[in-house]
Design a protein around this motif. Structure first.
Motif, short mmCIF file in Angstrom:
data_model
loop_
_atom_site.label_atom_id
_atom_site.label_comp_id
_atom_site.label_asym_id
_atom_site.label_seq_id
_atom_site.Cartn_x
_atom_site.Cartn_y
_atom_site.Cartn_z
N ILE A 1 46.92 53.81 36.94
CA ILE A 1 47.07 52.44 37.51
C ILE A 1 46.43 52.37 38.89
O ILE A 1 45.76 51.40 39.23
CB ILE A 1 48.55 52.04 37.68
N ALA A 2 46.66 53.41 39.68
CA ALA A 2 46.09 53.42 41.03
C ALA A 2 44.57 53.38 40.98
O ALA A 2 43.94 52.69 41.79
CB ALA A 2 46.58 54.65 41.80
N ALA A 3 44.00 54.06 39.99
CA ALA A 3 42.54 54.03 39.86
C ALA A 3 42.09 52.62 39.47
O ALA A 3 41.09 52.11 39.98
CB ALA A 3 42.08 55.06 38.83
N LEU A 4 42.83 51.99 38.54
CA LEU A 4 42.49 50.61 38.15
C LEU A 4 42.57 49.67 39.34
O LEU A 4 41.78 48.75 39.47
CB LEU A 4 43.47 50.12 37.06
N ALA A 5 43.56 49.90 40.21
CA ALA A 5 43.77 49.03 41.37
C ALA A 5 42.92 49.46 42.55
O ALA A 5 43.00 48.84 43.62
CB ALA A 5 45.25 49.02 41.75
N ARG A 6 42.10 50.49 42.39
CA ARG A 6 41.27 51.02 43.49
C ARG A 6 42.10 51.32 44.73
O ARG A 6 41.78 50.89 45.83
CB ARG A 6 40.13 50.05 43.84
N LEU A 7 43.19 52.04 44.50
CA LEU A 7 44.07 52.42 45.61
C LEU A 7 44.11 53.93 45.69
O LEU A 7 44.50 54.58 44.72
CB LEU A 7 45.51 51.93 45.34
N ARG A 8 43.75 54.49 46.82
CA ARG A 8 43.87 55.93 46.98
C ARG A 8 45.34 56.30 47.14
O ARG A 8 46.02 55.75 48.02
CB ARG A 8 43.08 56.38 48.21
#
Lengths: 482, 95
Positions: free
Chosen positions: B11-18
């Motif tokens: 999910i974090a990758a989908l949201a572009r959140l490190r």
């Protein structure tokens, strides 16, 4: 001094806008410890105040708001003035344009004193998620502990309560005007979804966000709201409907009006003092000739889970724009994708991050139907509950919040406990209805408690009319210490 | 429903959140608690209920397809963290 009194004194030339503005700037400087403002704009304020005085001297005053010093929640874009949404990710952002609401206020001569603190991207009920630090409630400290002003419009609420401005703008997505108004002992009105243009307001959840007015009296809130509303072709969800004269509704007879009391709002474990205030509110309105009727809003208990699917889903989509390319913070990375991830990973605080991830999850393939679509269906049921209730009553009366203001640092461990603050305000937001919080009295700890009046779509007049009666009966003259 | 570290990473990758590796598990627990809370909606009967599309009863307005704004390139670019001439500058995308 109230906004209405100040407006009269300006008209009578008993006071100049510059004097009035200077007095408020001095008050702001003396109460910086509240952290109510992210940005103060004293030069701009004095310049606009001088212009207001010049207009008045020439007999060309613009109306009741001309020369009135107000504060603007730092979620409204203001041309050339730092706009942060209380987030690190908007570092240094000076919008090249003005939001419709603040442009209207400016065009009516209102004097902006500065931009008020808030929960980051308006996500919170305590103002503790601000990148610029928490706001202190001017009613504190209690037992040596500083109190939250509520949120997300906590800076606006604290500034109004402490007398740092005559009124302030706020925005409300699930209770962000009404809950802080209750915690700070002021009046806060969220009008019907569509009354105010959302153009130029930093977006959180677009189907719920609505601007509104915060002030020390119902009349003042009505006066500021009047200056904010109206159709705007630049926001396709702004309603092309006539705008009534809100202050004309005040003082009107409420005999014969039917007040709905929703039984589902009598939640388990509700503090006795909240229940007592609610009953007192009913008694006041009955004494004034209204009738109270018990009603049912059967889907109330599903409102919070519905909200915590829809709001994060919309937020995750809206906040995709913060990528380090066009404005705000940029944290370098070896590739474009890494730059995005680094910027967003560093630029967003913990609560915003949580909501973006929840939103991304409930919108992702395989979960969209189970969560997002389901929530939109339950939202229909919640709106239908209100529609059915308004067939037999004119307004609905509830408490605004389940408690008085709590201490800074409390309720941090459990996000869901924090979400419960908005249990009485979220259903109204999901249904797009107008709601006001008006101070009703003090808690055992000597802190303000608000009552909420909810109305039919575009019937802010009934809401204001009832609120004015509560205000008169409560005789709330509570002033925060300090 | 519980979100394991691998799901949080996705999910974090989908949201572009490190998200730091050591944060994946605690974050997963926080998110699981929220998902667990909203899960109660599954018990609501929504057969034959239409999902809400608009909270107020208004038709989407139509307007003429005309240019009403523009010529504000410098304003648009004024807040760019990095620019070259009249372009936004980003890390190299094409080798």
């Amino acid at each position: 001094m109230t906004l209405a009194e100040a407006s009269q004194q300006l008209q009578a030339r008993a006071l100049s806008a510059v004097e009035l503005t200077r007095a408020h700037l001095d008050a702001m400087a003396s109460r910086r410890s509240l952290n109510a403002f992210i940005t103060e704009t004293p030069e701009l304020a004095l310049e606009r105040a001088a212009e207001a005085d010049a207009r008045r001297a020439q007999g060309a005053a613009l109306g009741p708001l001309d020369g009135i010093p107000i504060a603007i929640k730092d979620l409204f874009c203001t041309e050339g003035v730092l706009t942060t949404a209380a987030s690190h990710i908007l570092d240094g952002f000076r919008p090249p344009y003005e939001s419709t609401v603040t442009a209207k206020l400016k065009a009516q001569g209102a004097v902006m004193l500065g931009k008020t603190n808030l929960d980051e991207f308006a996500m919170g009920s305590s103002n503790i998620t601000s990148y610029y630090g928490p706001v202190k409630n001017p009613w504190g400290p209690v037992d040596g502990k500083d109190l939250v002003p509520g949120g997300s419009s906590g800076g606006s609420a604290a500034a109004v309560a402490a007398g740092l401005c005559l009124a302030a703008t706020g925005t409300d997505t699930g209770g962000s005007i009404r809950q802080p108004a209750s915690f700070c002992g002021i009046v806060g009105i969220k009008p019907t979804y569509g009354r105010c243009s959302r153009w130029g307001i930093v977006a959180f959840a677009s189907s719920l966000d609505q601007a509104g007015a915060m002030a020390r009296t119902v009349r003042d809130a009505a006066m500021l709201l009047q200056g904010m509303v109206g159709h705007d072709p630049r926001d396709s969800t702004s309603a092309p409907v006539p705008v009534p004269d809100f202050t004309a509704a005040l003082g009107q007879d409420i005999r014969g009006l039917k007040i709905g009391i929703p039984r589902e709002y009598r939640i388990e474990g509700m503090a006795a003092e909240i229940d007592a205030l609610w009953r007192q509110g009913c008694a006041w309105l009955e004494d004034a000739g209204a009738t109270t009727v018990e009603i049912s809003l059967p889907h109330t208990r599903h409102a919070l889970p519905t909200y915590y699917i829809i709001a994060p889903a919309e937020a995750s989509s809206n906040l995709a724009r913060y990528d380090g390319v066009r404005f705000g913070l940029r944290v370098p990375g070896a590739s474009l994708d890494e730059m995005y991830q680094n910027t967003r990973g560093e630029g967003f605080g913990a609560e915003v991050r949580r909501r973006i991830l929840i939103g991304t999850y409930v919108l992702s393939a395989g979960y969209y139907d189970a969560y997002y679509l389901k929530a939109q269906k339950v939202r229909t049921l919640i709106a239908n509950d209100f529609r059915d209730a308004f067939r037999s009553v004119d307004v609905i009366l509830t408490p605004t919040a389940p408690s008085d203001a709590f201490a800074i640092g409390e309720r941090l461990d459990d996000p869901i406990m924090m979400y419960l603050n908005d249990v009485f305000t979220v259903p109204t937001s999901l249904a797009g209805l107008p709601g006001i919080s008006v101070p009703g009295g003090l808690s055992k700890r000597g802190l303000p408690l608000g009552l909420q009046v909810i109305g039919r779509p575009f019937d802010e007049e009934a809401v204001l009319r009832i609120a004015a009666v509560i205000e008169r009966c409560a005789g709330f003259s509570g002033q925060p210490r300090g | 429903m519980s979100l394991d570290p691998e799901t949080v990473r996705t999910i974090a990758a989908l949201a572009r959140l490190r998200v730091a590796v050591d944060q994946l598990e605690p974050l997963g627990k926080e998110l699981s608690a929220i998902i667990g809370f909203v899960e109660q909606l599954q018990g609501v009967d929504t057969a034959d209920v239409a999902p809400m599309t608009s909270v107020i009863d208004l038709l989407l307005p139509e307007r003429n397809d005309e240019v009403t704004d523009g010529n504000c390139r410098d304003g648009v670019l004024a807040n760019a963290p990095e620019r070259i001439d009249c372009f936004y500058a980003v890390p190299k995308v094409v080798e």
